[in-house]
Design a protein around this motif. Structure first.
Motif, PDB file in Angstrom:
ATOM      1  N   GLY A 240      24.627  52.744  41.699  1.00 17.38           N
ATOM      2  CA  GLY A 240      24.879  51.117  41.467  1.00 17.38           C
ATOM      3  C   GLY A 240      26.445  50.997  42.312  1.00 17.38           C
ATOM      4  N   PHE A 242      30.777  49.881  42.675  1.00 20.80           N
ATOM      5  CA  PHE A 242      31.108  49.270  41.982  1.00 20.80           C
ATOM      6  C   PHE A 242      32.872  49.269  43.257  1.00 20.80           C
ATOM      7  CE2 PHE A 242      28.667  52.050  39.923  1.00 20.80           C
ATOM      8  CZ  PHE A 242      27.893  51.753  38.624  1.00 20.80           C
ATOM      9  N   THR A 465      34.532  49.541  34.489  1.00 20.56           N
ATOM     10  CA  THR A 465      32.397  49.174  35.252  1.00 20.56           C
ATOM     11  C   THR A 465      32.444  50.545  35.430  1.00 20.56           C
ATOM     12  OG1 THR A 465      33.663  47.172  36.073  1.00 20.56           O
ATOM     13  CG2 THR A 465      31.403  48.101  36.632  1.00 20.56           C
ATOM     14  N   ALA A 469      28.801  52.111  32.715  1.00 14.85           N
ATOM     15  CA  ALA A 469      27.549  52.353  33.955  1.00 14.85           C
ATOM     16  C   ALA A 469      27.495  53.614  33.743  1.00 14.85           C
ATOM     17  CB  ALA A 469      28.134  52.174  34.910  1.00 14.85           C
ATOM     18  N   PHE A 478      25.512  44.393  33.889  1.00 14.90           N
ATOM     19  CA  PHE A 478      25.612  45.134  35.181  1.00 14.90           C
ATOM     20  C   PHE A 478      25.096  43.756  36.261  1.00 14.90           C
ATOM     21  CE2 PHE A 478      26.262  48.458  31.949  1.00 14.90           C
ATOM     22  CZ  PHE A 478      27.800  48.890  32.636  1.00 14.90           C
TER      23      PHE A 478
END
Length: 504
Positions: A240, A242, A465, A469, A478
């Motif tokens: 991801g 971030f 976050t 995740a 998300f």
């Protein structure tokens, strides 16, 4: 604490404290830098452990000093011991002579020494060994940055099973640059030993997944949104973006203190009836400091109305002064500052005020608060927290942010900053002039929106976050973080480049 209760274990190259020898004594000093700024408040509020090198080589009385330092920090500190050779080859060598320039698209600066790679592997094993000793099976180990891309693999080689996450604070390069790394397969497969891999921007994540797709075509990406999954054998690896941030409220409170207000008033007396353009950077070739000085010189050449009406305050924080290329960079900056000041200085006006030192926190916040314009123009940067700190400190919302298109922060701030290509000398000069002439209403509208965006996604949002995740069962919550790509408006008969920046 219940032995089964999960804890957060942070691992980074450096502890948030360092050991400094003063005479015959070792002294513990608080560390600095983006990671310390970002993570220390979170661990302090939540409790946890931090593992890292303390800055001293073998022989120092490290363990005896960590107890008081841990109590002062508010969480446990566990040092990793490195030899002088390991510091040279792992830290200065592989990390900073190979990965740092390569991941910033400056591969011509790389020094691909094989011994650096061997030292990098051994150092990652040492960090893994300390994590194995002090963590529990229920803990989540959050590993930070490019120094430790092999640590999850080292843990598994020891037979240690832990949930692990990795966050890369610097950019991840595109495929054609990553391919130049002799140990590309080992680095990529080592990263895939983590359970969650986090990047600063969608572009970095896209670059990583492109490398996986081309070098490991048997792996498939599943899912959409902010966090996707890679099937690696029987494991699932989450990937991801971030974007890291700051403790917005802490900076705003600090900027509003009487001490900072008094300091800002005192400093501003040096710049009567002038707008202050602020640049604050660590000494590094990725920060674009010479390019910034060329652009400022161009602005003075082309826009006479700037003369005696602006001052560039250039703060360069010393870094790696023992390295020849950094000494050469400092010499170039010194020369350029001297040339510009020698050419344009008038009675009562010196265009550039140059400081080669660290600022105290009070000074830094005061300069943020008093500066009408922030000039943040890295050649490439994972995020760049200076621009966010500047906005947080603009309590009157009267500042203008000029921001490089190649800073990670541009994805979040592109709508209201003046965006520039740091290689485009005339384009940066145009942005300086536009910021200088911008009216108060537009300044306040832009800065109000910038501050709201940073406040909404602050350091606590970042940590929460990332951890969500890592642990969430449903990744549908998300959504993708915002992305940015420069837009070119080219019409027949015009040329691209040197034009007006975004917002003109």
């Amino acid at each position: 604490m219940n032995q089964d209760q999960p804890r957060l274990v942070a691992v980074s190259n450096r502890l948030p404290v360092s050991l400094v020898r003063e005479g015959d004594q070792w002294t513990v000093r608080p560390g600095s830098g983006g990671l310390v700024t970002a993570l220390a408040p979170v661990l302090r509020n939540r409790g946890g452990l931090w593992i890292g090198w303390c800055g001293a080589t073998e022989g120092a009385e490290i363990e005896a000093l960590m107890g008081p330092a841990s109590r002062e920090a508010g969480y446990s500190l566990h040092p990793v011991t490195l030899t002088a050779d390991e510091v040279r080859d792992f830290y200065y060598g592989f990390s900073n002579e190979i990965i740092w320039p390569l991941f910033h698209d400056l591969q011509v600066r790389c020094n691909f020494q094989p011994r650096y790679w061997h030292a990098y592997q051994e150092a990652n094993r040492k960090f893994a060994a300390v994590a194995a000793d002090f963590s529990r099976p229920s803990d989540f180990i959050w590993v930070h940055d490019y120094h430790l891309m092999q640590m999850a693999r080292a843990l598994k080689a020891m037979g240690i099973q832990r949930r692990t996450g990795f966050f890369l604070h610097i950019p991840f390069p595109p495929l054609d640059i990553f391919l130049k790394l002799p140990w590309r397969a080992e680095i990529l497969s080592g990263l895939l030993e983590y359970d969650l891999i986090g990047f600063q921007t969608q572009r970095d994540r896209r670059n990583f997944l492109s490398c996986v797709h081309h070098l490991m075509p048997q792996l498939r990406v599943r899912g959409r949104g902010g966090v996707v999954r890679l099937a690696v054998g029987e494991r699932e690896v989450r990937v991801g973006a971030f974007p890291i941030s700051i403790d917005f409220d802490e900076f705003a409170r600090g900027a509003g203190s009487q001490e900072v207000a008094d300091c800002a008033w005192f400093l501003h007396e040096r710049f009567p009836e002038r707008q202050v353009i602020l640049g604050v950077d660590r000494l590094d070739y990725t920060k674009g400091i010479p390019e910034r000085l060329f652009a400022f010189r161009n602005a003075l050449e082309r826009f006479p109305d700037l003369h005696e009406r602006v001052n560039l305050v250039l703060v360069v924080v010393p870094s790696r002064e023992e390295a020849p290329e950094y000494r050469a960079l400092k010499a170039e900056i010194d020369r350029l500052v001297g040339e510009v000041n020698g050419r344009f200085t008038r009675s009562g006006w010196v265009p550039i005020h140059y400081y080669y030192r660290s600022l105290s926190r009070t000074e830094l916040l005061a300069y943020y608060r008093l500066s009408e314009i922030a000039l943040v123009t890295p050649l490439k940067d994972g995020m760049n927290l200076v621009c966010k700190e500047y906005c947080a400190c603009k309590l009157e919302e009267d500042g203008v942010l000029i921001l490089s298109e190649f800073a990670g922060a541009v994805s979040q701030l592109h709508r209201d900053a003046l965006l520039v290509n740091p290689y485009d000398m005339e384009g940066v000069a145009n942005a300086i002039h536009q910021a200088f002439r911008m009216d108060t209403d537009e300044r306040r509208q832009r800065m109000h929106r910038l501050r709201a965006a940073i406040r909404r996604r602050d350091i606590y949002w970042w940590v929460n976050t990332f951890l969500r995740a890592a642990l969430a069962k449903d990744l549908a919550d998300f959504p993708p973080v915002e992305d940015y790509m420069p837009q070119m408006d080219i019409t027949p008969g015009t040329e691209e480049g040197g034009g007006a920046p975004s917002g003109e």
